[in-house]
Design a protein around this motif. Structure first.
Motif, PDB file in Angstrom:
ATOM      1  N   LEU A  14      36.521  88.262  38.049  1.00 18.24           N
ATOM      2  CA  LEU A  14      37.269  87.303  37.223  1.00 18.24           C
ATOM      3  C   LEU A  14      36.451  86.840  36.019  1.00 18.24           C
ATOM      4  CD1 LEU A  14      39.057  85.187  39.975  1.00 18.24           C
ATOM      5  CD2 LEU A  14      39.966  87.088  38.632  1.00 18.24           C
ATOM      6  N   LYS A  15      35.169  86.597  36.217  1.00 14.33           N
ATOM      7  CA  LYS A  15      34.320  86.192  35.095  1.00 14.33           C
ATOM      8  C   LYS A  15      34.210  87.293  34.035  1.00 14.33           C
ATOM      9  CE  LYS A  15      31.315  82.710  37.219  1.00 14.33           C
ATOM     10  NZ  LYS A  15      29.915  82.352  37.564  1.00 14.33           N
ATOM     11  N   TYR A  16      34.390  88.543  34.464  1.00 18.19           N
ATOM     12  CA  TYR A  16      34.355  89.682  33.545  1.00 18.19           C
ATOM     13  C   TYR A  16      35.525  89.638  32.562  1.00 18.19           C
ATOM     14  CZ  TYR A  16      33.545  94.651  32.313  1.00 18.19           C
ATOM     15  OH  TYR A  16      33.270  95.834  31.668  1.00 18.19           O
ATOM     16  N   HIS A  17      36.533  88.818  32.858  1.00 19.31           N
ATOM     17  CA  HIS A  17      37.694  88.696  31.996  1.00 19.31           C
ATOM     18  C   HIS A  17      37.647  87.440  31.113  1.00 19.31           C
ATOM     19  CE1 HIS A  17      39.059  91.443  35.155  1.00 19.31           C
ATOM     20  NE2 HIS A  17      40.025  91.822  34.353  1.00 19.31           N
ATOM     21  N   ASN A  75      33.571  88.535  50.485  1.00 21.49           N
ATOM     22  CA  ASN A  75      33.585  89.232  49.198  1.00 21.49           C
ATOM     23  C   ASN A  75      33.904  88.309  48.026  1.00 21.49           C
ATOM     24  OD1 ASN A  75      33.030  91.792  50.343  1.00 21.49           O
ATOM     25  ND2 ASN A  75      35.185  92.010  50.915  1.00 21.49           N
ATOM     26  N   ARG A  76      33.818  87.023  48.280  1.00 20.38           N
ATOM     27  CA  ARG A  76      34.125  86.058  47.227  1.00 20.38           C
ATOM     28  C   ARG A  76      33.202  86.236  46.024  1.00 20.38           C
ATOM     29  NH1 ARG A  76      34.357  79.408  47.905  1.00 20.38           N
ATOM     30  NH2 ARG A  76      34.020  78.927  45.711  1.00 20.38           N
ATOM     31  N   LEU A  79      44.123  84.163  42.787  1.00 27.25           N
ATOM     32  CA  LEU A  79      42.750  84.655  42.918  1.00 27.25           C
ATOM     33  C   LEU A  79      41.741  83.701  42.278  1.00 27.25           C
ATOM     34  CD1 LEU A  79      43.276  88.490  42.312  1.00 27.25           C
ATOM     35  CD2 LEU A  79      42.883  87.302  44.485  1.00 27.25           C
ATOM     36  N   ILE A  80      42.128  83.022  41.216  1.00 26.67           N
ATOM     37  CA  ILE A  80      41.250  82.010  40.616  1.00 26.67           C
ATOM     38  C   ILE A  80      40.941  80.922  41.631  1.00 26.67           C
ATOM     39  CG2 ILE A  80      41.175  80.134  38.918  1.00 26.67           C
ATOM     40  CD1 ILE A  80      42.626  82.019  36.965  1.00 26.67           C
ATOM     41  N   GLN A  81      41.958  80.501  42.375  1.00 31.49           N
ATOM     42  CA  GLN A  81      41.751  79.503  43.423  1.00 31.49           C
ATOM     43  C   GLN A  81      40.855  80.052  44.524  1.00 31.49           C
ATOM     44  OE1 GLN A  81      42.773  76.341  43.456  1.00 31.49           O
ATOM     45  NE2 GLN A  81      43.986  76.420  41.582  1.00 31.49           N
ATOM     46  N   THR A  82      41.109  81.276  44.951  1.00 29.92           N
ATOM     47  CA  THR A  82      40.319  81.899  46.028  1.00 29.92           C
ATOM     48  C   THR A  82      38.855  82.008  45.647  1.00 29.92           C
ATOM     49  OG1 THR A  82      42.240  83.175  46.763  1.00 29.92           O
ATOM     50  CG2 THR A  82      40.074  83.967  47.464  1.00 29.92           C
ATOM     51  N   ALA A  83      38.601  82.327  44.381  1.00 36.53           N
ATOM     52  CA  ALA A  83      37.224  82.503  43.918  1.00 36.53           C
ATOM     53  C   ALA A  83      36.514  81.178  43.665  1.00 36.53           C
ATOM     54  CB  ALA A  83      37.206  83.341  42.648  1.00 36.53           C
TER      55      ALA A  83
END
Length: 198
Positions: free
Chosen positions: A118-121, A110-111, A68-72
């Motif tokens: 992810l940034k919330y983490h 929805n990216r 998901l890090i890559q996708t985002a």
């Protein structure tokens, strides 16, 4: 008590304490008993020489997060100098979400929402578990509620299951929940109105 496993764990603890600058006696209990000690010592040693993105890729419990890090499009950011502290949901945390939610977050349209989640983490700076206090901690996308309990650390509605996994550009705290801001939930539900989305 000089068994190979004991020596392996002792070496791992020595490396960990040297990197993050705390005494062995102050290490959280979870770091010592979570999972298989021999396996954890290998993964900690690998993570020490890896940045946060590489550590996630190399660790079996973070494969979904790494994808998901890559996708985002956040790989370059989280592989940068930082330092960063990541409250990293493990695979079980993502598996607890409905499949429709993960599929929706992977869609190009929805990216922006995936990036916000992810940034919330991610917390700017290197914040070991020993420095966490009950209260709010600022992330790259708002504040998380932290409660320091006698038996561990609670972040929003999730728990830190393995703290202080070192990386070359920060720290990773493994958590057992994906933390999603309410505003993101509402917006994703509006775009993908699926019953039981959460």
């Amino acid at each position: 008590m000089n068994t190979p496993v004991y020596k392996s764990v002792s070496r791992a603890i020595a490396v960990l304490t040297g990197i993050i600058g705390i005494s062995a006696s102050s290490l959280p209990v979870q770091a010592e008993i979570s999972g298989n000690p021999a396996t954890n010592s290998v993964e900690i040693a690998q993570a020490t020489n890896s940045n946060i993105v590489e550590a996630a890729k190399n660790s079996s419990q973070f494969s979904t997060l790494a994808d998901l890090i890559q996708t985002a499009g956040l790989a370059n950011t989280l592989a940068g100098d930082g330092p960063f502290t990541v409250f990293a949901p493990n695979n079980a945390a993502f598996n607890a979400l409905p499949e429709e939610t993960i599929n929706a977050l992977k869609m190009p349209e929805n990216r922006d929402l995936l990036t916000e989640i992810l940034k919330y983490h991610v917390v700017p700076g290197r914040v070991p578990a020993s420095a966490l206090r009950t209260g709010a901690v600022d992330t790259l996308n708002g504040g998380l509620a932290v409660r320091v309990m006698p038996d561990g650390v609670v972040v929003n509605d999730g728990s830190v299951v393995t703290p202080d996994i070192p990386a070359s550009n920060g720290l990773i705290h493994e958590v057992n929940r994906v933390m999603i801001p309410s505003s993101v939930r509402d917006r994703l539900a509006a775009r993908m109105p699926v019953r039981g989305l959460w």
